[in-house]
Scaffold this motif. Structure first.
Motif, PDB file in Angstrom:
ATOM      1  N   ARG A 149      22.532  -2.862  41.657  1.00  0.00           N
ATOM      2  CA  ARG A 149      22.248  -2.399  40.287  1.00  0.00           C
ATOM      3  C   ARG A 149      23.399  -2.727  39.345  1.00  0.00           C
ATOM      4  NH1 ARG A 149      21.581   3.250  40.868  1.00  0.00           N
ATOM      5  NH2 ARG A 149      20.801   3.132  42.958  1.00  0.00           N
ATOM      6  N   LEU A 150      24.624  -2.458  39.785  1.00  0.00           N
ATOM      7  CA  LEU A 150      25.795  -2.735  38.951  1.00  0.00           C
ATOM      8  C   LEU A 150      25.951  -4.228  38.703  1.00  0.00           C
ATOM      9  CD1 LEU A 150      28.339  -0.252  40.556  1.00  0.00           C
ATOM     10  CD2 LEU A 150      27.296  -0.072  38.295  1.00  0.00           C
ATOM     11  N   TRP A 151      25.713  -5.043  39.723  1.00  0.00           N
ATOM     12  CA  TRP A 151      25.821  -6.494  39.596  1.00  0.00           C
ATOM     13  C   TRP A 151      24.789  -7.025  38.594  1.00  0.00           C
ATOM     14  CZ3 TRP A 151      21.903  -9.822  41.570  1.00  0.00           C
ATOM     15  CH2 TRP A 151      22.165 -11.174  41.378  1.00  0.00           C
ATOM     16  N   ARG A 152      23.549  -6.531  38.690  1.00  0.00           N
ATOM     17  CA  ARG A 152      22.513  -6.978  37.751  1.00  0.00           C
ATOM     18  C   ARG A 152      22.878  -6.590  36.319  1.00  0.00           C
ATOM     19  NH1 ARG A 152      17.197  -5.528  41.342  1.00  0.00           N
ATOM     20  NH2 ARG A 152      17.021  -7.549  42.347  1.00  0.00           N
ATOM     21  N   LYS A 153      23.415  -5.383  36.151  1.00  0.00           N
ATOM     22  CA  LYS A 153      23.835  -4.932  34.821  1.00  0.00           C
ATOM     23  C   LYS A 153      24.935  -5.842  34.288  1.00  0.00           C
ATOM     24  CE  LYS A 153      25.782  -1.018  32.359  1.00  0.00           C
ATOM     25  NZ  LYS A 153      26.529   0.222  32.481  1.00  0.00           N
ATOM     26  N   VAL A 194      29.496 -13.993  55.194  1.00  0.00           N
ATOM     27  CA  VAL A 194      28.546 -13.349  54.278  1.00  0.00           C
ATOM     28  C   VAL A 194      28.911 -11.881  54.115  1.00  0.00           C
ATOM     29  CG1 VAL A 194      26.137 -12.638  53.966  1.00  0.00           C
ATOM     30  CG2 VAL A 194      26.665 -14.958  54.739  1.00  0.00           C
ATOM     31  N   ALA A 195      29.188 -11.205  55.229  1.00  0.00           N
ATOM     32  CA  ALA A 195      29.565  -9.789  55.176  1.00  0.00           C
ATOM     33  C   ALA A 195      30.845  -9.600  54.370  1.00  0.00           C
ATOM     34  CB  ALA A 195      29.731  -9.241  56.588  1.00  0.00           C
ATOM     35  N   SER A 196      31.774 -10.522  54.510  1.00  0.00           N
ATOM     36  CA  SER A 196      33.041 -10.449  53.776  1.00  0.00           C
ATOM     37  C   SER A 196      32.816 -10.632  52.277  1.00  0.00           C
ATOM     38  CB  SER A 196      34.007 -11.515  54.293  1.00  0.00           C
ATOM     39  OG  SER A 196      35.209 -11.491  53.573  1.00  0.00           O
ATOM     40  N   HIS A 197      31.979 -11.593  51.907  1.00  0.00           N
ATOM     41  CA  HIS A 197      31.670 -11.808  50.488  1.00  0.00           C
ATOM     42  C   HIS A 197      30.985 -10.578  49.902  1.00  0.00           C
ATOM     43  CE1 HIS A 197      33.017 -15.897  50.384  1.00  0.00           C
ATOM     44  NE2 HIS A 197      32.156 -16.285  51.298  1.00  0.00           N
ATOM     45  N   GLN A 198      30.079  -9.993  50.676  1.00  0.00           N
ATOM     46  CA  GLN A 198      29.384  -8.789  50.214  1.00  0.00           C
ATOM     47  C   GLN A 198      30.378  -7.631  50.065  1.00  0.00           C
ATOM     48  OE1 GLN A 198      25.630  -7.623  52.110  1.00  0.00           O
ATOM     49  NE2 GLN A 198      26.491  -5.570  52.318  1.00  0.00           N
ATOM     50  N   TYR A 199      31.241  -7.451  51.045  1.00  0.00           N
ATOM     51  CA  TYR A 199      32.234  -6.377  50.997  1.00  0.00           C
ATOM     52  C   TYR A 199      33.129  -6.513  49.763  1.00  0.00           C
ATOM     53  CZ  TYR A 199      36.465  -3.768  52.047  1.00  0.00           C
ATOM     54  OH  TYR A 199      37.547  -2.917  51.968  1.00  0.00           O
ATOM     55  N   PRO A 233      35.176 -10.190  37.475  1.00  0.00           N
ATOM     56  CA  PRO A 233      33.973 -10.988  37.722  1.00  0.00           C
ATOM     57  C   PRO A 233      33.862 -11.411  39.188  1.00  0.00           C
ATOM     58  CG  PRO A 233      35.573 -12.250  36.440  1.00  0.00           C
ATOM     59  CD  PRO A 233      36.124 -10.858  36.601  1.00  0.00           C
ATOM     60  N   LEU A 234      32.636 -11.546  39.652  1.00  0.00           N
ATOM     61  CA  LEU A 234      32.397 -11.979  41.027  1.00  0.00           C
ATOM     62  C   LEU A 234      32.526 -13.489  41.111  1.00  0.00           C
ATOM     63  CD1 LEU A 234      29.240  -9.878  41.991  1.00  0.00           C
ATOM     64  CD2 LEU A 234      31.636  -9.252  42.195  1.00  0.00           C
ATOM     65  N   THR A 235      32.929 -13.969  42.282  1.00  0.00           N
ATOM     66  CA  THR A 235      32.979 -15.410  42.508  1.00  0.00           C
ATOM     67  C   THR A 235      31.551 -15.942  42.640  1.00  0.00           C
ATOM     68  OG1 THR A 235      33.018 -15.236  44.920  1.00  0.00           O
ATOM     69  CG2 THR A 235      35.163 -15.175  43.777  1.00  0.00           C
ATOM     70  N   GLN A 236      31.412 -17.242  42.585  1.00  0.00           N
ATOM     71  CA  GLN A 236      30.095 -17.850  42.709  1.00  0.00           C
ATOM     72  C   GLN A 236      29.459 -17.462  44.042  1.00  0.00           C
ATOM     73  OE1 GLN A 236      29.968 -22.102  42.371  1.00  0.00           O
ATOM     74  NE2 GLN A 236      27.796 -22.211  42.803  1.00  0.00           N
ATOM     75  N   ARG A 237      30.222 -17.505  45.115  1.00  0.00           N
ATOM     76  CA  ARG A 237      29.681 -17.183  46.449  1.00  0.00           C
ATOM     77  C   ARG A 237      29.290 -15.708  46.533  1.00  0.00           C
ATOM     78  NH1 ARG A 237      27.488 -20.432  50.259  1.00  0.00           N
ATOM     79  NH2 ARG A 237      29.292 -21.766  50.324  1.00  0.00           N
ATOM     80  N   GLN A 238      30.093 -14.844  45.945  1.00  0.00           N
ATOM     81  CA  GLN A 238      29.751 -13.422  45.932  1.00  0.00           C
ATOM     82  C   GLN A 238      28.455 -13.199  45.163  1.00  0.00           C
ATOM     83  OE1 GLN A 238      33.387 -11.894  44.264  1.00  0.00           O
ATOM     84  NE2 GLN A 238      34.366 -11.637  46.258  1.00  0.00           N
ATOM     85  N   ARG A 239      28.289 -13.899  44.045  1.00  0.00           N
ATOM     86  CA  ARG A 239      27.041 -13.789  43.280  1.00  0.00           C
ATOM     87  C   ARG A 239      25.852 -14.296  44.102  1.00  0.00           C
ATOM     88  NH1 ARG A 239      30.336 -15.942  39.242  1.00  0.00           N
ATOM     89  NH2 ARG A 239      29.195 -17.900  39.310  1.00  0.00           N
ATOM     90  N   GLN A 240      26.034 -15.395  44.829  1.00  0.00           N
ATOM     91  CA  GLN A 240      24.956 -15.935  45.664  1.00  0.00           C
ATOM     92  C   GLN A 240      24.545 -14.918  46.733  1.00  0.00           C
ATOM     93  OE1 GLN A 240      26.983 -19.489  46.986  1.00  0.00           O
ATOM     94  NE2 GLN A 240      25.676 -20.797  45.707  1.00  0.00           N
ATOM     95  N   LYS A 297      34.758  -5.003  44.203  1.00  0.00           N
ATOM     96  CA  LYS A 297      34.971  -5.308  42.787  1.00  0.00           C
ATOM     97  C   LYS A 297      34.074  -4.449  41.899  1.00  0.00           C
ATOM     98  CE  LYS A 297      36.482 -10.118  43.139  1.00  0.00           C
ATOM     99  NZ  LYS A 297      36.121 -11.519  42.811  1.00  0.00           N
ATOM    100  N   LEU A 298      32.883  -4.132  42.408  1.00  0.00           N
ATOM    101  CA  LEU A 298      31.942  -3.309  41.656  1.00  0.00           C
ATOM    102  C   LEU A 298      32.238  -1.815  41.827  1.00  0.00           C
ATOM    103  CD1 LEU A 298      28.747  -5.374  42.530  1.00  0.00           C
ATOM    104  CD2 LEU A 298      29.835  -5.216  40.274  1.00  0.00           C
ATOM    105  N   LYS A 299      33.255  -1.516  42.632  1.00  0.00           N
ATOM    106  CA  LYS A 299      33.723  -0.147  42.852  1.00  0.00           C
ATOM    107  C   LYS A 299      32.669   0.767  43.476  1.00  0.00           C
ATOM    108  CE  LYS A 299      37.210  -0.144  39.186  1.00  0.00           C
ATOM    109  NZ  LYS A 299      37.682  -1.352  39.067  1.00  0.00           N
ATOM    110  N   THR A 300      32.011   0.255  44.517  1.00  0.00           N
ATOM    111  CA  THR A 300      31.049   1.051  45.268  1.00  0.00           C
ATOM    112  C   THR A 300      31.021   0.571  46.712  1.00  0.00           C
ATOM    113  OG1 THR A 300      28.776   1.860  45.359  1.00  0.00           O
ATOM    114  CG2 THR A 300      29.069  -0.426  44.689  1.00  0.00           C
TER     115      THR A 300
END
Length: 71
Positions: free
Chosen positions: A56-60, A35-40, A3-10, A45-48
């Motif tokens: 798309r993977l995060w929304r799913k 921000v770039a680090s959270h996105q990376y 699962p993504l952290t709250q900040r990663q989800r934001q 984690k989403l393996k892409t």
């Protein structure tokens, strides 16, 4: 999937809405590098490596989590 952290989800939510890293950093009160680090890390984690695929993977994943929470 981890699962993504709250900040990663934001960050993913903001990127999905079309916000740039600088805009996200200003709104969240952190650096552009953070921000770039959270996105990376979220994409890892989403393996892409693709932001578009990652969104798309995060929304799913969010939809699946919502279904699990209601059952």
């Amino acid at each position: 999937m981890t699962p993504l952290t709250q900040r990663q989800r934001q960050v993913m939510e903001a990127r999905a809405a079309g916000e740039k890293e600088r805009e996200i950093a200003l709104r969240l009160g952190c650096s552009v590098r953070a921000v770039a680090s959270h996105q990376y890390r979220a994409l890892k984690k989403l393996k892409t490596k693709s932001l578009e695929v990652g969104i798309r993977l995060w929304r799913k994943q969010e939809r699946e989590d919502a279904v699990r929470a209601t059952t």
